[in-house]
Design a protein around this motif. Structure first.
Motif, PDB file in Angstrom:
ATOM      1  N   GLY A 382       0.851  -1.009  -0.139  1.00  0.00           N
ATOM      2  CA  GLY A 382       0.132  -0.037   0.060  1.00  0.00           C
ATOM      3  C   GLY A 382       0.837   1.254   0.034  1.00  0.00           C
ATOM      4  O   GLY A 382       1.796   1.439  -0.798  1.00  0.00           O
ATOM      5  N   THR A 383       0.728   2.171   1.049  1.00  0.00           N
ATOM      6  CA  THR A 383       1.495   3.239   1.314  1.00  0.00           C
ATOM      7  C   THR A 383       2.699   3.115   1.990  1.00  0.00           C
ATOM      8  O   THR A 383       3.577   4.051   2.197  1.00  0.00           O
ATOM      9  N   MET A 384       2.747   1.955   2.459  1.00  0.00           N
ATOM     10  CA  MET A 384       3.929   1.472   3.498  1.00  0.00           C
ATOM     11  C   MET A 384       5.021   0.615   2.729  1.00  0.00           C
ATOM     12  O   MET A 384       4.568  -0.014   1.751  1.00  0.00           O
ATOM     13  N   HIS A 385       5.987   0.598   3.611  1.00  0.00           N
ATOM     14  CA  HIS A 385       6.937  -0.601   3.305  1.00  0.00           C
ATOM     15  C   HIS A 385       7.433  -1.487   4.181  1.00  0.00           C
ATOM     16  O   HIS A 385       7.309  -1.016   5.248  1.00  0.00           O
ATOM     17  N   LEU A 386       7.491  -2.804   3.823  1.00  0.00           N
ATOM     18  CA  LEU A 386       7.782  -3.727   4.646  1.00  0.00           C
ATOM     19  C   LEU A 386       9.379  -4.333   4.167  1.00  0.00           C
ATOM     20  O   LEU A 386       9.428  -4.431   2.952  1.00  0.00           O
ATOM     21  N   MET A 387      10.023  -4.744   5.353  1.00  0.00           N
ATOM     22  CA  MET A 387      11.273  -5.442   5.170  1.00  0.00           C
ATOM     23  C   MET A 387      11.094  -6.565   5.110  1.00  0.00           C
ATOM     24  O   MET A 387      10.880  -7.351   6.281  1.00  0.00           O
ATOM     25  N   MET A 388      11.147  -7.346   4.049  1.00  0.00           N
ATOM     26  CA  MET A 388      11.375  -8.783   3.881  1.00  0.00           C
ATOM     27  C   MET A 388      12.614  -9.580   4.094  1.00  0.00           C
ATOM     28  O   MET A 388      13.683  -9.287   3.325  1.00  0.00           O
ATOM     29  N   GLY A 389      12.709 -10.299   5.325  1.00  0.00           N
ATOM     30  CA  GLY A 389      13.915 -10.946   5.299  1.00  0.00           C
ATOM     31  C   GLY A 389      14.266 -12.054   4.283  1.00  0.00           C
ATOM     32  O   GLY A 389      13.387 -12.867   3.606  1.00  0.00           O
ATOM     33  N   GLN A 390      15.621 -12.086   3.956  1.00  0.00           N
ATOM     34  CA  GLN A 390      16.176 -13.182   3.010  1.00  0.00           C
ATOM     35  C   GLN A 390      16.835 -14.297   3.818  1.00  0.00           C
ATOM     36  O   GLN A 390      17.012 -14.183   4.879  1.00  0.00           O
ATOM     37  N   ASN A 391      16.957 -15.333   3.194  1.00  0.00           N
ATOM     38  CA  ASN A 391      17.723 -16.564   3.758  1.00  0.00           C
ATOM     39  C   ASN A 391      19.048 -16.133   4.259  1.00  0.00           C
ATOM     40  O   ASN A 391      19.781 -15.549   3.540  1.00  0.00           O
ATOM     41  N   PRO A 392      19.378 -16.036   5.557  1.00  0.00           N
ATOM     42  CA  PRO A 392      20.774 -16.059   6.140  1.00  0.00           C
ATOM     43  C   PRO A 392      21.681 -17.065   5.435  1.00  0.00           C
ATOM     44  O   PRO A 392      21.371 -18.177   5.135  1.00  0.00           O
ATOM     45  N   VAL A 393      22.862 -16.351   5.270  1.00  0.00           N
ATOM     46  CA  VAL A 393      23.951 -17.390   4.507  1.00  0.00           C
ATOM     47  C   VAL A 393      25.381 -17.148   5.521  1.00  0.00           C
ATOM     48  O   VAL A 393      25.464 -16.217   6.090  1.00  0.00           O
ATOM     49  N   THR A 394      25.566 -18.307   5.670  1.00  0.00           N
ATOM     50  CA  THR A 394      26.778 -18.422   6.636  1.00  0.00           C
ATOM     51  C   THR A 394      27.943 -18.473   5.615  1.00  0.00           C
ATOM     52  O   THR A 394      28.021 -19.335   4.642  1.00  0.00           O
ATOM     53  N   ILE A 395      28.978 -17.704   5.948  1.00  0.00           N
ATOM     54  CA  ILE A 395      30.370 -17.494   4.921  1.00  0.00           C
ATOM     55  C   ILE A 395      31.371 -17.978   5.824  1.00  0.00           C
ATOM     56  O   ILE A 395      31.585 -17.498   6.788  1.00  0.00           O
ATOM     57  N   ILE A 396      32.052 -19.128   5.693  1.00  0.00           N
ATOM     58  CA  ILE A 396      33.266 -19.613   6.212  1.00  0.00           C
ATOM     59  C   ILE A 396      34.533 -19.142   5.112  1.00  0.00           C
ATOM     60  O   ILE A 396      34.384 -19.369   4.074  1.00  0.00           O
ATOM     61  N   SER A 397      35.656 -18.668   5.729  1.00  0.00           N
ATOM     62  CA  SER A 397      36.657 -17.862   4.759  1.00  0.00           C
ATOM     63  C   SER A 397      37.920 -18.339   5.651  1.00  0.00           C
ATOM     64  O   SER A 397      37.833 -18.501   6.655  1.00  0.00           O
ATOM     65  N   GLY A 398      39.062 -18.015   4.691  1.00  0.00           N
ATOM     66  CA  GLY A 398      40.244 -18.311   5.336  1.00  0.00           C
ATOM     67  C   GLY A 398      41.291 -18.267   4.219  1.00  0.00           C
ATOM     68  O   GLY A 398      41.042 -18.479   3.175  1.00  0.00           O
ATOM     69  N   TRP A 399      42.543 -18.202   4.598  1.00  0.00           N
ATOM     70  CA  TRP A 399      43.794 -18.416   3.802  1.00  0.00           C
ATOM     71  C   TRP A 399      44.429 -19.686   4.085  1.00  0.00           C
ATOM     72  O   TRP A 399      44.896 -19.937   5.282  1.00  0.00           O
ATOM     73  N   PHE A 400      44.661 -20.504   3.365  1.00  0.00           N
ATOM     74  CA  PHE A 400      45.279 -21.868   3.535  1.00  0.00           C
ATOM     75  C   PHE A 400      46.381 -22.071   2.989  1.00  0.00           C
ATOM     76  O   PHE A 400      46.690 -21.913   1.481  1.00  0.00           O
ATOM     77  N   GLY A 401      47.602 -22.504   3.502  1.00  0.00           N
ATOM     78  CA  GLY A 401      48.825 -22.628   2.931  1.00  0.00           C
ATOM     79  C   GLY A 401      49.514 -23.741   3.875  1.00  0.00           C
ATOM     80  O   GLY A 401      48.902 -24.419   4.747  1.00  0.00           O
ATOM     81  N   ALA A 402      50.856 -23.599   3.846  1.00  0.00           N
ATOM     82  CA  ALA A 402      51.549 -24.592   4.706  1.00  0.00           C
ATOM     83  C   ALA A 402      52.477 -23.896   5.421  1.00  0.00           C
ATOM     84  O   ALA A 402      53.730 -23.234   4.822  1.00  0.00           O
ATOM     85  N   GLY A 403      52.719 -23.916   6.617  1.00  0.00           N
ATOM     86  CA  GLY A 403      53.645 -23.510   7.280  1.00  0.00           C
ATOM     87  C   GLY A 403      53.858 -21.904   7.335  1.00  0.00           C
ATOM     88  O   GLY A 403      52.878 -21.129   7.285  1.00  0.00           O
ATOM     89  N   LYS A 404      55.247 -21.598   6.902  1.00  0.00           N
ATOM     90  CA  LYS A 404      55.596 -20.191   6.714  1.00  0.00           C
ATOM     91  C   LYS A 404      54.602 -19.785   5.480  1.00  0.00           C
ATOM     92  O   LYS A 404      54.402 -18.441   5.707  1.00  0.00           O
ATOM     93  N   GLU A 405      54.358 -20.515   4.583  1.00  0.00           N
ATOM     94  CA  GLU A 405      53.390 -20.027   3.288  1.00  0.00           C
ATOM     95  C   GLU A 405      52.231 -19.309   4.012  1.00  0.00           C
ATOM     96  O   GLU A 405      51.702 -18.171   3.488  1.00  0.00           O
ATOM     97  N   ALA A 406      51.488 -19.883   4.917  1.00  0.00           N
ATOM     98  CA  ALA A 406      50.514 -19.536   5.703  1.00  0.00           C
ATOM     99  C   ALA A 406      50.683 -17.898   6.361  1.00  0.00           C
ATOM    100  O   ALA A 406      50.087 -17.221   6.253  1.00  0.00           O
ATOM    101  N   GLU A 407      51.851 -17.982   7.084  1.00  0.00           N
ATOM    102  CA  GLU A 407      51.985 -16.696   7.736  1.00  0.00           C
ATOM    103  C   GLU A 407      52.411 -15.619   6.814  1.00  0.00           C
ATOM    104  O   GLU A 407      52.102 -14.479   6.907  1.00  0.00           O
TER     105      GLU A 407
END
Length: 422
Positions: A382-407
């Motif tokens: 109508g003359t109003m606005h509703l906020m419609m929630g979207q599906n939440p998304v879980t984000i897993i992230s990281g930098w993957f290396g070996a030993g000194k390469e990771a640092e």
């Protein structure tokens, strides 16, 4: 007084005679031995001096070190600092006294012939390699390109990506007696015969009219395939830490929304979009064409098997695993090291599997983190606005290396972020 052998790496310009600089001529005259391809040697007229015909850097190094002569001139076409083999030879001559003599680069010569400045142009070489010609043309008002192949095929490539409004000027055999310059639209130049020894100037009056970051879902070619929402995509791309030359895997690429934006950022790199759904693969191809992202390589098949033969990635995004998340992660960590990884997960089971995986793989050198993105979009009621929630998304992230390469990887990220703030 140095007893090292003296080697001049000389750029001979376009033709090795008329476009030689005075400095280059001086060092060529002083040399006891001239080295280069047969074409280079013919152009400078060596006379009675010793010559060694080769353009292989290891052969040249071995010849110089075994020779009883003291002064050498190694000849390269164009300029020693512009896509020149001189950059590969110089590090091999640490036992010699080396000097680089610049020549007139083909692009400098060409720009003067057509009256177009090149200080604000993007430079690209396609000699012996694939390049992202359509994407760089779409993004930049002016591009100079060393062809390295039939310019007609490059024009066909531009036309296939819908770049019909650009002007292509082709300079063939520059500086030689059969020099020729042709200009036209890509479609007008397709099918004509040109020398592979050509330089292209591509001018795009509409470059950058459309910003590719933050693509709306409506702008994509869509079907019945899920698409990563714009807000989630922004966080995902930030976590991937892309650079201009990154090699990216987009596993479960769907319609290609992440692939397109990643390709736009990594415009000197490559995005491998892996997708098993035939309908999604067609949409991927359509969006690749629509957004001129010719640095996207579409890989049809299921991961991890579809990853066989791909180069080592700098960043990996998994937006869909087809129920094979553990197998994909095992394959990635067995085959590669030193990359950013981002997982987007929408089910509790997927989150549980991923968290358990990283907890159990304690030998992995990484600092992984979890974030959850909640978004809501306004809908008019109508003359109003509703906020419609979207599906939440879980984000897993990281930098993957070996030993000194990771640092080192974590240090590089911190250093880059500090540079951005300065």
């Amino acid at each position: 007084m140095s007893d090292k052998k003296k080697v001049a790496l000389i750029g001979t310009g376009m033709d090795g005679s008329h476009t030689l600089t005075a400095d280059a001529s001086k060092y060529i005259e002083k040399a006891q031995v001239l080295i280069g391809s047969s074409r280079m040697l013919r152009q400078v007229n060596p006379g009675e001096r010793e010559v060694f015909c080769s353009y292989q850097k290891e052969e040249i190094r071995a010849f110089i070190l075994s020779s009883n002569k003291e002064r050498f001139a190694v000849l390269f076409s164009g300029d020693t600092g512009f896509y020149s083999a001189a950059s590969g030879l110089w590090p091999l001559l640490t036992d010699c006294e080396v000097i680089l003599i610049p020549g007139i680069p083909s692009i400098s010569y060409f720009s003067s012939r057509i009256g177009v400045s090149w200080e604000d142009a993007v430079l690209l070489s396609l000699h012996g390699k694939e390049g992202n010609l359509a994407l760089l043309t779409a993004k930049n008002p002016k591009l100079f390109c060393l062809a390295g192949r039939d310019p007609s095929e490059l024009c066909r490539h531009l036309a296939e990506f819908g770049l019909s409004d650009v002007t292509v000027t082709i300079g063939e055999n520059l500086g030689l007696p059969d020099e020729h310059i042709t200009a036209g639209r890509p479609s007008e130049l397709v099918g004509k015969t040109f020398s592979p020894l050509s330089v292209l100037c591509i001018e795009n009056p509409h470059a950058g009219d459309e910003v590719m970051l933050g693509l709306s879902e409506e702008s994509l070619v869509r079907g019945h395939v899920p698409v990563t929402k714009e807000e989630v995509r922004a966080v995902t791309l930030a976590k991937l830490h892309l650079k201009k030359d990154s090699c990216v895997f987009d596993i479960g690429a769907g319609t290609g929304s992440v692939s397109v934006e990643a390709a736009w950022i990594a415009d000197r790199g490559t995005v491998f979009a892996v997708e098993k759904n035939p309908e999604a693969a067609e949409l991927l191809f359509a969006n690749r064409q629509k957004f001129c992202t010719d640095n996207i390589r579409i890989v049809e098949g299921s991961a991890p098997a579809a990853l066989q033969g791909l180069p080592s990635p700098d960043a990996v995004f998994i937006g869909g695993s087809g129920g094979h998340l553990t197998e994909i992660l095992d394959d990635l960590f067995t085959r590669y090291s030193g990359f950013h990884l981002v997982l987007n997960l929408i089910t509790l089971e997927g989150v549980s599997e991923a968290v358990r995986y990283f907890h159990e793989r304690t030998e992995l050198s990484c600092d992984w983190e979890i974030a959850q993105v909640f978004t809501a979009r306004g809908r008019q009621a109508g003359t109003m606005h509703l906020m419609m929630g979207q599906n939440p998304v879980t984000i897993i992230s990281g930098w993957f290396g070996a030993g000194k390469e990771a640092e080192d990887g974590k240090t590089d990220i911190a250093h880059r972020d500090e540079e951005r703030l300065r």
